[in-house]
Design an enzyme around this catalytic site. Structure first.
Site, mmCIF file in Angstrom:
data_model
loop_
_atom_site.group_PDB
_atom_site.id
_atom_site.type_symbol
_atom_site.label_atom_id
_atom_site.label_comp_id
_atom_site.label_asym_id
_atom_site.label_seq_id
_atom_site.Cartn_x
_atom_site.Cartn_y
_atom_site.Cartn_z
ATOM 1 N N LYS A 278 0.836 -1.215 0.000
ATOM 2 C CA LYS A 278 0.000 0.000 0.000
ATOM 3 C C LYS A 278 0.863 1.253 0.000
ATOM 4 O O LYS A 278 0.446 2.291 -0.477
ATOM 5 C CB LYS A 278 -0.950 0.001 1.190
ATOM 6 C CG LYS A 278 -0.238 0.153 2.519
ATOM 7 C CD LYS A 278 -1.159 0.023 3.712
ATOM 8 C CE LYS A 278 -0.348 0.270 4.981
ATOM 9 N NZ LYS A 278 -0.995 -0.201 6.191
ATOM 10 N N ARG B 41 -6.304 0.760 17.511
ATOM 11 C CA ARG B 41 -6.855 1.008 16.186
ATOM 12 C C ARG B 41 -7.894 -0.089 15.958
ATOM 13 O O ARG B 41 -8.854 -0.177 16.715
ATOM 14 C CB ARG B 41 -5.760 1.062 15.113
ATOM 15 C CG ARG B 41 -6.203 1.875 13.888
ATOM 16 C CD ARG B 41 -5.135 1.984 12.797
ATOM 17 N NE ARG B 41 -4.857 0.706 12.148
ATOM 18 C CZ ARG B 41 -3.944 0.540 11.192
ATOM 19 N NH1 ARG B 41 -3.213 1.554 10.782
ATOM 20 N NH2 ARG B 41 -3.758 -0.646 10.638
HETATM 21 C C1 LIG Z 1 -0.107 -0.934 6.826
HETATM 22 C C2 LIG Z 1 -0.411 -2.191 7.523
HETATM 23 C C3 LIG Z 1 0.548 -3.194 7.581
HETATM 24 C C4 LIG Z 1 1.960 -3.019 7.053
HETATM 25 O O1 LIG Z 1 2.617 -2.059 7.822
HETATM 26 P P1 LIG Z 1 4.183 -1.730 7.610
HETATM 27 O O2 LIG Z 1 4.506 -0.931 8.816
HETATM 28 O O3 LIG Z 1 4.286 -0.958 6.349
HETATM 29 O O4 LIG Z 1 4.904 -3.010 7.549
HETATM 30 C C5 LIG Z 1 0.203 -4.387 8.183
HETATM 31 N N1 LIG Z 1 -1.028 -4.572 8.700
HETATM 32 C C6 LIG Z 1 -1.979 -3.624 8.679
HETATM 33 C C7 LIG Z 1 -3.312 -3.900 9.268
HETATM 34 C C8 LIG Z 1 -1.705 -2.401 8.088
HETATM 35 O O5 LIG Z 1 -2.647 -1.453 8.065
#
Ligand SMILES: *Cc1c(COP(=O)(O)O)cnc(C)c1O
Length: 366
Positions: A38, A133
């Protein structure tokens, strides 16, 4: 018209190294990796590369990116990592194979959609272990929701349980809190009488436990984006020094100089507010060489946190479409038309890859 600059240069060789390192180090500890892309808006070339390097799933927070992967012929399975909105459920089962979930009414509505569409979908239920969250807060409610999916929602498959830490509440993943996730998984398994496929112990912020070999037994899945894509946060912000197997400088932004001249460093006249309604402070450093680079906040968001690759150059500020730099101490004899490069933070990477007019070059060596 094809823009040449600003140009985001992405080093495929460095990304390949990082993806492979993260995946093989996790694999030796019985952990599979969902490749989270993402942060680069799901760029298909990068998604494909992560998969080729051995990612178990490809993951993103946005269904549109999964749709893009499908039309680009990238092979799944695909995992949606933002808990889906009710308005997304109609498209979810045909696009994603897995999703993270934290609400029973959403699960019930998803069951109805899947039944009507004749599809099945795998879900990973999230527990909140303090980061505040997504996720069930009450552990009994969480276990009950898992049993509800298993027994009463025939078109949903309970793939597993997961947690997210270090995002909102800045809570550090530890053997203790991740151990609580394993406890929940074992409770669910006892209640449903079978093993869960996935016990997903978090994101980049959980990778240090793999690095140090302290991941609790039973965590078998991580969702990794940042430390593979940029390799910056753990090494720079967390100060983990012995992680050289992950390479920095996976991508940088090049901009073109459109003005370069000596100017005062303190604005002349009566000061008011800047283009973004703020009251910046200015330091009078006398007359210095300053440059204008042809990109701005519209391209990368915050400018001040960009890191100049050009020796001697610092960022002074800017506005939507201009980045102002101090070039007084640059040893290179710069002129208008030259390009200068900047290293990025996660937010810059996110904004830059999200702009449709950004020139993007994926290269194998510098
Ligand atoms: C963005 C996200 C990740 C990945 O996070 P990084 O810090 O980029 O490795 C994993 N799980 C969820 C639920 C996320 O929102």
């Amino acid at each position: 018209m094809d823009r040449k600059f600003p140009r985001l240069v992405i080093r495929r060789d460095k990304l390949r190294n990082n993806f492979t390192q993260v995946i093989t180090r996790c694999r030796t500890q019985g952990i599979s990796v969902a490749g989270v892309v993402k942060g680069v808006n799901g760029l298909p070339e990068i998604a494909r590369l992560y998969k080729e390097c051995g990612a178990r799933q490809l993951a993103t927070s946005r269904l549109e990116q999964i749709e893009l992967w499908r039309s680009a012929g990238i092979s799944g399975p695909f995992l949606l990592i933002r808990v889906p909105a009710m308005s997304e459920l109609e498209d979810l089962p045909r696009l994603a194979d897995y999703s993270l979930q934290s609400d029973v009414s959403t699960l019930d509505a998803l069951e109805a959609v899947c039944a009507r569409q004749g599809l099945t979908h795998k879900v990973i239920l999230m527990v909140d272990l303090g980061d505040l969250r997504e996720g069930f807060w009450d552990k009994d409610e969480m276990v009950q929701a898992c049993c509800h999916v298993e027994r009463e929602l025939p078109h949903l498959e309970l793939a597993g349980v997961g947690v997210n830490l270090g995002c909102y509440g800045s809570i550090v993943p530890t053997p203790e809190n991740l151990g609580r996730l394993v406890d929940i998984a074992r409770t669910v398994e006892r209640r449903i009488g079978r093993k869960l496929e996935i016990v997903s112990g978090g994101a980049t912020s959980s990778f240090p436990l793999v690095h140090r070999g302290t991941m609790p037994e039973g965590i078998n899945h991580l969702r990794i984006g940042e430390t593979a894509l940029l390799a910056k946060d753990l090494q720079e912000d967390w100060g983990i020094s012995d992680m050289d197997y992950l390479q920095r400088g996976t991508m940088y932004l090049e901009g073109e100089l459109i003005e370069l001249r000596k100017k005062p460093t303190y604005p002349v006249g009566e000061t008011m507010i800047d283009a973004f309604g703020r009251h910046p402070t200015y330091e009078d450093r006398g007359v210095r060489l300053r440059g204008l680079v042809a990109f701005g906040r519209a391209d990368v968001g915050d400018l001040e946190s960009l890191l100049c690759r050009e020796e001697g150059m610092t960022i002074i500020g800017g506005s939507s479409d201009h980045c102002i730099v101090d070039a007084e101490d640059c040893p290179r004899a710069l002129q208008v038309g030259d390009t200068v490069a900047f290293d990025l933070c996660y937010s810059h990477m996110l904004y830059a890859t999200g702009r449709s007019d950004m020139a993007i070059s994926i290269v194998d060596t510098e």
